[in-house]
Design a protein around this motif. Structure first.
Motif, PDB file in Angstrom:
ATOM      1  N   ASP A 177     -18.386 -50.043  20.224  1.00 12.82           N
ATOM      2  CA  ASP A 177     -18.399 -51.585  20.622  1.00 12.82           C
ATOM      3  C   ASP A 177     -17.437 -51.924  21.583  1.00 12.82           C
ATOM      4  O   ASP A 177     -17.482 -52.960  21.931  1.00 12.82           O
ATOM      5  CB  ASP A 177     -18.460 -52.625  19.318  1.00 12.82           C
ATOM      6  CG  ASP A 177     -19.541 -52.400  18.501  1.00 12.82           C
ATOM      7  OD1 ASP A 177     -20.765 -51.922  19.022  1.00 12.82           O
ATOM      8  OD2 ASP A 177     -19.577 -53.008  17.280  1.00 12.82           O
ATOM      9  N   TYR A 205     -26.978 -49.604  17.314  1.00 10.63           N
ATOM     10  CA  TYR A 205     -26.073 -50.643  16.848  1.00 10.63           C
ATOM     11  C   TYR A 205     -25.801 -50.364  15.428  1.00 10.63           C
ATOM     12  O   TYR A 205     -25.763 -51.533  14.687  1.00 10.63           O
ATOM     13  CB  TYR A 205     -26.967 -52.092  16.987  1.00 10.63           C
ATOM     14  CG  TYR A 205     -27.419 -52.522  18.194  1.00 10.63           C
ATOM     15  CD1 TYR A 205     -26.471 -53.725  18.850  1.00 10.63           C
ATOM     16  CD2 TYR A 205     -28.436 -52.004  19.104  1.00 10.63           C
ATOM     17  CE1 TYR A 205     -26.724 -54.099  20.011  1.00 10.63           C
ATOM     18  CE2 TYR A 205     -28.280 -52.502  20.446  1.00 10.63           C
ATOM     19  CZ  TYR A 205     -27.657 -53.661  20.522  1.00 10.63           C
ATOM     20  OH  TYR A 205     -28.075 -54.259  22.169  1.00 10.63           O
ATOM     21  N   TRP A 254     -25.385 -57.064  29.230  1.00 15.32           N
ATOM     22  CA  TRP A 254     -24.760 -57.376  27.854  1.00 15.32           C
ATOM     23  C   TRP A 254     -24.833 -58.884  27.630  1.00 15.32           C
ATOM     24  O   TRP A 254     -24.251 -59.673  28.398  1.00 15.32           O
ATOM     25  CB  TRP A 254     -23.568 -56.835  27.578  1.00 15.32           C
ATOM     26  CG  TRP A 254     -22.889 -57.052  26.469  1.00 15.32           C
ATOM     27  CD1 TRP A 254     -21.525 -57.702  26.588  1.00 15.32           C
ATOM     28  CD2 TRP A 254     -23.108 -56.915  25.103  1.00 15.32           C
ATOM     29  NE1 TRP A 254     -21.131 -58.043  25.183  1.00 15.32           N
ATOM     30  CE2 TRP A 254     -21.920 -57.325  24.255  1.00 15.32           C
ATOM     31  CE3 TRP A 254     -23.776 -56.174  24.292  1.00 15.32           C
ATOM     32  CZ2 TRP A 254     -21.886 -57.391  22.810  1.00 15.32           C
ATOM     33  CZ3 TRP A 254     -24.013 -56.154  22.961  1.00 15.32           C
ATOM     34  CH2 TRP A 254     -22.811 -56.680  22.224  1.00 15.32           C
ATOM     35  N   HIS A 255     -25.141 -59.199  26.214  1.00 10.44           N
ATOM     36  CA  HIS A 255     -25.015 -60.760  25.969  1.00 10.44           C
ATOM     37  C   HIS A 255     -24.741 -60.652  24.527  1.00 10.44           C
ATOM     38  O   HIS A 255     -25.412 -60.033  23.850  1.00 10.44           O
ATOM     39  CB  HIS A 255     -26.343 -61.312  26.503  1.00 10.44           C
ATOM     40  CG  HIS A 255     -25.985 -62.960  25.876  1.00 10.44           C
ATOM     41  ND1 HIS A 255     -25.033 -63.906  26.459  1.00 10.44           N
ATOM     42  CD2 HIS A 255     -26.593 -63.897  25.177  1.00 10.44           C
ATOM     43  CE1 HIS A 255     -25.234 -65.028  26.171  1.00 10.44           C
ATOM     44  NE2 HIS A 255     -26.188 -65.221  25.198  1.00 10.44           N
ATOM     45  N   SER A 256     -23.910 -61.852  24.026  1.00  8.35           N
ATOM     46  CA  SER A 256     -23.765 -61.728  22.729  1.00  8.35           C
ATOM     47  C   SER A 256     -23.372 -63.285  22.273  1.00  8.35           C
ATOM     48  O   SER A 256     -22.754 -63.897  23.222  1.00  8.35           O
ATOM     49  CB  SER A 256     -22.372 -60.939  22.277  1.00  8.35           C
ATOM     50  OG  SER A 256     -21.877 -61.064  20.764  1.00  8.35           O
ATOM     51  N   GLU A 257     -23.897 -63.769  21.244  1.00 11.55           N
ATOM     52  CA  GLU A 257     -23.664 -65.299  20.857  1.00 11.55           C
ATOM     53  C   GLU A 257     -23.853 -65.528  19.552  1.00 11.55           C
ATOM     54  O   GLU A 257     -24.600 -64.794  18.782  1.00 11.55           O
ATOM     55  CB  GLU A 257     -24.528 -66.337  21.877  1.00 11.55           C
ATOM     56  CG  GLU A 257     -25.823 -66.318  21.597  1.00 11.55           C
ATOM     57  CD  GLU A 257     -26.583 -67.182  22.479  1.00 11.55           C
ATOM     58  OE1 GLU A 257     -26.957 -68.352  21.642  1.00 11.55           O
ATOM     59  OE2 GLU A 257     -26.897 -67.055  23.604  1.00 11.55           O
ATOM     60  N   THR A 258     -23.326 -66.686  19.042  1.00  8.21           N
ATOM     61  CA  THR A 258     -23.446 -66.823  17.337  1.00  8.21           C
ATOM     62  C   THR A 258     -24.291 -68.225  17.508  1.00  8.21           C
ATOM     63  O   THR A 258     -23.787 -69.382  17.284  1.00  8.21           O
ATOM     64  CB  THR A 258     -22.332 -66.969  16.770  1.00  8.21           C
ATOM     65  OG1 THR A 258     -21.428 -67.907  17.443  1.00  8.21           O
ATOM     66  CG2 THR A 258     -21.646 -65.580  16.603  1.00  8.21           C
ATOM     67  N   LEU A 260     -25.119 -63.606  14.262  1.00 11.14           N
ATOM     68  CA  LEU A 260     -24.705 -62.975  15.356  1.00 11.14           C
ATOM     69  C   LEU A 260     -25.611 -62.203  16.045  1.00 11.14           C
ATOM     70  O   LEU A 260     -26.166 -61.185  15.353  1.00 11.14           O
ATOM     71  CB  LEU A 260     -23.402 -61.874  14.883  1.00 11.14           C
ATOM     72  CG  LEU A 260     -22.883 -61.040  16.099  1.00 11.14           C
ATOM     73  CD1 LEU A 260     -22.206 -61.910  17.338  1.00 11.14           C
ATOM     74  CD2 LEU A 260     -21.894 -60.275  15.453  1.00 11.14           C
ATOM     75  N   TYR A 261     -25.936 -62.461  17.310  1.00 12.82           N
ATOM     76  CA  TYR A 261     -26.962 -62.007  17.962  1.00 12.82           C
ATOM     77  C   TYR A 261     -26.310 -61.034  19.283  1.00 12.82           C
ATOM     78  O   TYR A 261     -25.437 -61.562  19.895  1.00 12.82           O
ATOM     79  CB  TYR A 261     -28.013 -62.864  18.537  1.00 12.82           C
ATOM     80  CG  TYR A 261     -28.841 -63.458  17.525  1.00 12.82           C
ATOM     81  CD1 TYR A 261     -30.356 -63.264  17.493  1.00 12.82           C
ATOM     82  CD2 TYR A 261     -28.361 -64.268  16.392  1.00 12.82           C
ATOM     83  CE1 TYR A 261     -31.045 -63.846  16.378  1.00 12.82           C
ATOM     84  CE2 TYR A 261     -29.143 -64.832  15.445  1.00 12.82           C
ATOM     85  CZ  TYR A 261     -30.595 -64.399  15.272  1.00 12.82           C
ATOM     86  OH  TYR A 261     -31.375 -65.159  14.382  1.00 12.82           O
ATOM     87  N   ARG A 262     -26.708 -59.900  19.360  1.00 17.46           N
ATOM     88  CA  ARG A 262     -26.428 -59.042  20.492  1.00 17.46           C
ATOM     89  C   ARG A 262     -27.373 -58.370  21.215  1.00 17.46           C
ATOM     90  O   ARG A 262     -28.456 -58.225  20.458  1.00 17.46           O
ATOM     91  CB  ARG A 262     -25.291 -58.098  19.840  1.00 17.46           C
ATOM     92  CG  ARG A 262     -24.079 -58.739  19.047  1.00 17.46           C
ATOM     93  CD  ARG A 262     -23.208 -57.532  18.758  1.00 17.46           C
ATOM     94  NE  ARG A 262     -23.837 -56.612  17.795  1.00 17.46           N
ATOM     95  CZ  ARG A 262     -23.154 -55.378  17.675  1.00 17.46           C
ATOM     96  NH1 ARG A 262     -22.203 -54.798  18.247  1.00 17.46           N
ATOM     97  NH2 ARG A 262     -23.696 -54.470  17.018  1.00 17.46           N
ATOM     98  N   SER A 263     -27.375 -58.129  22.585  1.00 17.73           N
ATOM     99  CA  SER A 263     -28.599 -57.507  23.339  1.00 17.73           C
ATOM    100  C   SER A 263     -27.882 -56.787  24.536  1.00 17.73           C
ATOM    101  O   SER A 263     -26.765 -57.109  25.130  1.00 17.73           O
ATOM    102  CB  SER A 263     -29.576 -58.354  23.579  1.00 17.73           C
ATOM    103  OG  SER A 263     -29.122 -59.466  24.199  1.00 17.73           O
TER     104      SER A 263
END
Length: 472
Positions: free
Chosen positions: A194, A223, A288-292, A433-436
């Motif tokens: 990561d 993941y 890449w993107h990540s957010e909560t 928590l979302y990641r992609s």
């Protein structure tokens, strides 16, 4: 895409059709020329499907039989105890999917007769400019099965030692060429995968805006699941990560590994390259993107959790939001709901693709598991163009949900703007928590900052018409 999505924006995602004709229901009715690229359903147990091409009957059979007739089809189809057990045991998706191309020159209509009152479906199709010649539909000319990954190994292995906070250069070249593949072996420690980032600059990328910028784990669909996926173009082969997306460059290319972890990293990398670029290639991007995101986290799945209305997708989780011209070719995503108040309806979040701010081009699906060609929840499978996985609930701890889909025959083009989203739970009900990582291609220099500044200046001086054809 034609689908059975809830036209009100809720979670009543079944048996919503284009229209009804007596006892029959119309699933698709479109003018050509074009080509159907994907048909998916969760439960093709009722009714006869009729496909009419250019005014002539092409297929008439039980809907369930359609997927046995068409090549390039896979999955079980149908909700039952036996199918649940088979899906989990054999790691095959519950949904029925066909990627058999069905071209039409003037018109295509798909009807189910009699109407099925509990039918989930997607039909993806391409439309071409008037006058485009298309071939005749002939399933006998198609291969029976989807292809398996081809892992080229014509490069040479290089071993790198990367201290914490440092980087190494994997590839640097002036001129034009194509990176055909990347193979990498490194630690599968969660902290390292990561925090070890793959970064690639092509042509006029600005220093802080590379074409590829993603942690190596998510970049290669890792993941943290025990069974790591092995798709056609990206995944894990044994202990080796691989990416076979072509990455063309026209003036220069630079690829690096950046160690943002607190540990030293040893990695072996193989680059497969060509020195010439075929005509017409676009530039590869991996975003890449990540957010909560927050949601109301209603626990009553049969009540409020599935009655939240959402048609505009304003609060959806964004896999990609880009201005310019190009086409979306896939993504991998991971939902971590272990610290969220609830996971109710987590997999029910619909896919919603907004193209060029044109409502008529919006692609509205029926759920996250349906998007990855599964159905009735996620039990986990790995295929050449799609897959899913879940780390199940233990006690009161929520699950982790994983999925990927490659849009190879059904890529999603856009000319001005592409916004590709998933609801985080039905009606954006779930926090977590979302990641992609989104994989896509863009027209060279179409949305670079300096190019855009020049265009705006020409528009201000009256030398360019906004949204003129040459802009796209």
């Amino acid at each position: 895409m034609a689908s059975s999505y809830d036209r009100r924006g809720g979670n009543h995602d079944w048996s919503n059709f284009v229209r009804r004709e007596g006892k029959a229901a119309v699933m698709l009715d479109t003018e050509g020329p074009g080509c159907i690229t994907r048909i998916w359903t969760a439960d093709p147990q009722k009714g006869t499907v009729r496909i009419t091409i250019d005014g002539e009957p092409a297929i008439e059979c039980a809907f369930a039989e359609l997927f046995r007739r068409l090549p390039l089809s896979f999955g079980i189809g149908g909700e039952s105890k036996e199918n649940y057990e088979r899906s989990a045991r054999e790691r095959v998706p519950m949904g029925h999917t066909s990627y058999c191309p069905i071209p039409f020159a003037r018109h295509c209509k798909i009807v189910i007769d009699p109407e099925d009152d509990y039918l989930y479906y997607h039909i993806n199709y391409d439309l071409y400019p008037p006058g485009t010649e298309v071939g005749r539909f002939d399933p006998k000319t198609q291969p029976r099965d989807l292809p398996v990954p081809i892992l080229p190994s014509t490069g040479s292995d290089q071993v790198y030692e990367i201290p914490p906070g440092k980087e190494v250069e994997l590839f640097a070249r002036e001129g034009d060429g194509v990176i055909r593949g990347i193979r990498m072996t490194t630690s599968k420690d969660a902290h390292i995968k990561d925090n070890l980032w793959l970064v690639a600059h092509f042509d006029d990328d600005e220093p802080r805006d590379p074409s590829v910028r993603a942690p190596v784990g998510p970049m290669f669909l890792d993941y943290g699941l025990t069974d790591r996926p092995k798709s056609l173009l990206v995944g894990t082969d044994g202990d080796t990560y691989y990416c076979n997306f072509p990455m063309p460059y026209f003036h220069r290319a630079r690829v690096r590994l950046v160690n943002r972890s607190v540990l030293p990293v040893q990695t072996t990398v193989q680059m497969i390259t060509e020195d010439t670029v075929p005509d017409g290639l676009l530039r590869f991007r991996a975003t890449w993107h990540s957010e909560t995101p927050f949601g109301p986290d209603h626990r009553d799945y049969e009540g409020l959790a599935c009655r939240i209305l959402n048609l505009d997708g304003r609060d959806n989780y964004e896999i990609l939001n880009v201005r310019g011209a190009g086409h979306f070719v896939g993504c991998g995503f991971h939902y971590d709901l272990r610290d969220a108040p609830t996971d109710r309806a987590a997999g029910e979040g619909d896919e919603m693709f907004f193209i060029d701010d044109d409502p008529s081009l919006t692609l509205y699906g029926t759920g996250t598991e349906d998007y990855v060609n599964d159905a009735w929840g996620i039990r986990g499978y790995s295929g050449p163009v799609s897959g899913s996985g879940v780390i199940p609930t233990v006690g009161d701890v929520g699950p982790q949900i994983f999925g990927y889909r490659l849009h190879l025959s059904d890529s999603v083009p856009f000319t001005r703007k592409g916004r590709f989203t998933l609801e985080h739970g039905t009606g954006n009900n779930c926090s977590g928590l979302y990641r992609s990582v989104a994989y896509w291609y863009q027209r060279p220099s179409i949305n670079r900052t300096k190019t855009e500044e020049g265009r705006w200046e020409e528009i201000r001086l009256g030398k360019r018409i906004p949204n003129a054809p040459e802009d796209v």
